[in-house]
Design an enzyme around this catalytic site. Sequence first.
Site, PDB file in Angstrom:
ATOM      1  N   ASP A   1      -1.538  -8.381   1.172  1.00 40.42           N
ATOM      2  CA  ASP A   1      -0.298  -8.425   0.397  1.00 40.42           C
ATOM      3  C   ASP A   1       0.077  -9.866   0.072  1.00 40.42           C
ATOM      4  OD1 ASP A   1      -0.375  -5.750   1.393  1.00 40.42           O
ATOM      5  OD2 ASP A   1       1.778  -5.577   1.153  1.00 40.42           O
TER       6      ASP A   1
ATOM      7  N   LYS B   1       5.642  -7.955   2.573  1.00 42.48           N
ATOM      8  CA  LYS B   1       5.451  -7.700   3.998  1.00 42.48           C
ATOM      9  C   LYS B   1       4.243  -8.498   4.482  1.00 42.48           C
ATOM     10  CE  LYS B   1       5.158  -3.194   3.980  1.00 42.48           C
ATOM     11  NZ  LYS B   1       4.877  -3.175   2.534  1.00 42.48           N
TER      12      LYS B   1
ATOM     13  N   HIS C   1       0.111   0.952   9.723  1.00 48.08           N
ATOM     14  CA  HIS C   1      -1.216   1.339   9.228  1.00 48.08           C
ATOM     15  C   HIS C   1      -2.092   1.805  10.393  1.00 48.08           C
ATOM     16  CE1 HIS C   1       0.342  -1.999   6.660  1.00 48.08           C
ATOM     17  NE2 HIS C   1       0.106  -1.095   5.732  1.00 48.08           N
TER      18      HIS C   1
ATOM     19  N   GLY D   1       0.814  -1.200   0.000  1.00 52.23           N
ATOM     20  CA  GLY D   1       0.000   0.000   0.000  1.00 52.23           C
ATOM     21  C   GLY D   1       0.854   1.258   0.000  1.00 52.23           C
ATOM     22  N   SER D   2       0.328   2.325  -0.580  1.00 54.51           N
ATOM     23  CA  SER D   2       1.015   3.616  -0.526  1.00 54.51           C
ATOM     24  C   SER D   2       0.848   4.229   0.862  1.00 54.51           C
ATOM     25  CB  SER D   2       0.454   4.552  -1.598  1.00 54.51           C
ATOM     26  OG  SER D   2       0.754   4.041  -2.879  1.00 54.51           O
ATOM     27  N   GLY D   3       1.621   5.264   1.127  1.00 51.99           N
ATOM     28  CA  GLY D   3       1.593   5.916   2.433  1.00 51.99           C
ATOM     29  C   GLY D   3       2.833   5.649   3.258  1.00 51.99           C
ATOM     30  N   HIS D   4       3.743   4.808   2.717  1.00 53.62           N
ATOM     31  CA  HIS D   4       4.956   4.438   3.460  1.00 53.62           C
ATOM     32  C   HIS D   4       6.211   5.035   2.819  1.00 53.62           C
ATOM     33  CE1 HIS D   4       2.276   1.769   5.487  1.00 53.62           C
ATOM     34  NE2 HIS D   4       2.084   1.021   4.419  1.00 53.62           N
TER      35      HIS D   4
END
Length: 331
Positions: free
Chosen positions: A111, A106, A220, A55-58
């Site tokens: 995922d 991860k 998250h 996921g994006s945001g990392h």
Amino acid sequence: MKKIINDPHDVVPEMVDGLVRSYPSILEQVPDTLAMVRADKDSMKGKVGIVSGGGSGHEPTHAGFVGKGMLSGAVAGQVFTSPTPDQIYAAIKAVDQGKGVFLVVKNYSGDVMNFDMAKDMAEMDDIEVRRIVVDDDIAVKDSLYTQGRRGVAGTIFMHKVLGAAAQEGASLDDLEKLANAVLPNIKTIAVALSAATVPEAGKPGFELAEDEIEFGVGIHSEPGYRREKLRPSKELVEELLGKLDDEMHLDPNKQYAMLVNGMGATPLMEQYIFAHDTLDQLKAKNITPAFTKVGNYMTSIDMAGISLTLFELADPAWLKALNYPVETVAW
């Protein structure tokens, strides 16, 4: 919510486009996807491809670690959401050089499921694929999105060691063996001062009082293991390093790498203070890390907090791999 964005629904495609166009000598976007691969195609010739993502945001994870000597490709999902199997498959096809592709995943249920589906799709096309599932977070087991332990900032050490080996010509079998050897030696734990705000949600993932912190929070905004009043940096280090010591049985006769990782909103000033205290407390145990990194490597959008990763360098080659030269946006 105050963010420098346009439409919240367009955050990820606009971010990916901006990233790729800002670093055209390093990254290329796979057409009609949110997958990114090395612009330097010669660096991949005759090598096993290495693909990661999530996921994006990392950011800068994962695309910030794509480049010669590290990842071959990375796939961006929507914010805090796994990329879809077809996007992962597109990245696998884009980096395959006939030697197979290795996936670094991860440990989050979405995922693992989607990367495994992409692996199956690739194998139907006669691309040999192997994978490692990274679960370095020692804070909790069976969290919101996870069976077992979560995969967090220690994943970057996995990217680095595998990337160096692949660049030097390691086979798919070699990389699988190496990944399985490295995995149990990487451990991470975090503390949060405030939660991340997902753009489409518009509010923080959890609430902490002005004087409150939470130990063991995930990337998250998953719950940790304890909330309490804010303490000085030295005491935060005592807690996190104590948990890592309980898990790893730190030994002055062994070598370690250390990563102090900012979660997105914690200034480097505070990260270096935390690093100062960590190095002091390791020194008191007669341990001086052979390799150190401090900075924002795997963030949680605008979460304030820090994670601490220790990597036991059980093989001297792993230290060489950490120092191996790379051409990426973020290492």
